[in-house]
Design a protein around this motif. Structure first.
Motif, PDB file in Angstrom:
ATOM      1  N   GLU A   1      47.193  49.211  31.211  1.00 30.91           N
ATOM      2  CA  GLU A   1      46.757  47.881  30.785  1.00 30.91           C
ATOM      3  C   GLU A   1      45.232  47.901  30.681  1.00 30.91           C
ATOM      4  O   GLU A   1      44.545  48.360  31.581  1.00 30.91           O
ATOM      5  CB  GLU A   1      47.190  46.829  31.804  1.00 30.91           C
TER       6      GLU A   1
ATOM      7  N   ARG B   1      41.686  45.650  28.654  1.00 34.79           N
ATOM      8  CA  ARG B   1      41.301  44.356  28.067  1.00 34.79           C
ATOM      9  C   ARG B   1      41.886  44.181  26.666  1.00 34.79           C
ATOM     10  O   ARG B   1      42.247  43.100  26.268  1.00 34.79           O
ATOM     11  CB  ARG B   1      39.779  44.229  28.017  1.00 34.79           C
ATOM     12  N   GLN B   2      41.995  45.285  25.948  1.00 34.85           N
ATOM     13  CA  GLN B   2      42.505  45.247  24.583  1.00 34.85           C
ATOM     14  C   GLN B   2      44.031  45.191  24.538  1.00 34.85           C
ATOM     15  O   GLN B   2      44.617  45.119  23.475  1.00 34.85           O
ATOM     16  CB  GLN B   2      42.056  46.493  23.793  1.00 34.85           C
ATOM     17  N   GLY B   3      44.661  45.280  25.678  1.00 36.23           N
ATOM     18  CA  GLY B   3      46.126  45.323  25.737  1.00 36.23           C
ATOM     19  C   GLY B   3      46.585  46.660  26.281  1.00 36.23           C
ATOM     20  O   GLY B   3      45.860  47.330  27.014  1.00 36.23           O
ATOM     21  N   LYS B   4      47.785  47.051  25.918  1.00 34.71           N
ATOM     22  CA  LYS B   4      48.314  48.337  26.392  1.00 34.71           C
ATOM     23  C   LYS B   4      47.747  49.486  25.557  1.00 34.71           C
ATOM     24  O   LYS B   4      47.719  49.414  24.333  1.00 34.71           O
ATOM     25  CB  LYS B   4      49.835  48.341  26.316  1.00 34.71           C
ATOM     26  N   LEU B   5      47.312  50.518  26.261  1.00 33.41           N
ATOM     27  CA  LEU B   5      46.754  51.716  25.620  1.00 33.41           C
ATOM     28  C   LEU B   5      47.433  52.947  26.195  1.00 33.41           C
ATOM     29  O   LEU B   5      47.951  52.926  27.313  1.00 33.41           O
ATOM     30  CB  LEU B   5      45.243  51.819  25.889  1.00 33.41           C
TER      31      LEU B   5
END
Length: 154
Positions: free
Chosen positions: A98, A100-104
């Motif tokens: 997780e 800030r941009q979402g799931k990576l």
């Protein structure tokens, strides 16, 4: 990726007759390095040292290593250790994180992938890839010409 040239000893093991490679070409023996297995550096990581102990006896038995191969063998073993370490992290934490941009994708996925590429590259230099294993298996015993309809009788 370009295929690395095999050492003369490996070409001879997989060759179809004494002094010839699998294509029947004469194999030049190359420089007459003294075939003494290298000693591992004391600073190898634990996993790299275990891999060194696993592969060196067979490489030595086949006369595929010499003292001057130490750095290349260290690079192979440490790439293995990095692959193992990154893979363990991914197994524990998962393929994604997780942010800030979402799931990576987990960064260790890329680390493991890069280490695997490096490891495979170094492994090819020592005949440690599955395709080389098959070539070695085919090279044992007779000269292999019996099954080749294009082999000459001379």
């Amino acid at each position: 990726m370009a295929k690395a040239a095999a050492p003369a000893a490996l070409k001879l093991i997989t060759g179809r007759s004494p002094g010839r490679d699998s294509g029947g070409r004469k194999v030049e023996p190359g420089p007459a390095f003294k075939r003494v297995p290298p000693k591992p550096p004391t600073w190898l990581s634990r996993e790299a040292a275990a891999e060194w102990k696993r592969v060196l006896p067979e490489l030595s038995r086949l006369d595929l290593v010499k003292e001057q191969d130490r750095a290349a063998l260290v690079a192979y073993c440490e790439a293995w250790a990095t692959f193992v370490s990154a893979t363990r992290v991914v197994q524990e934490e998962g393929l994604v994180i997780e942010a800030r941009q979402g799931k990576l994708a987990h960064p260790c996925v890329a680390i493991a992938r890069n280490a695997a590429r490096e490891m495979r590259s170094w492994a090819a230099h020592f005949g440690l890839t599955p395709s080389t294993e098959q070539a070695l298996a085919r090279g044992e015993g007779g000269d292999g010409d019996e099954a080749n309809p294009f082999a000459g009788s001379g």
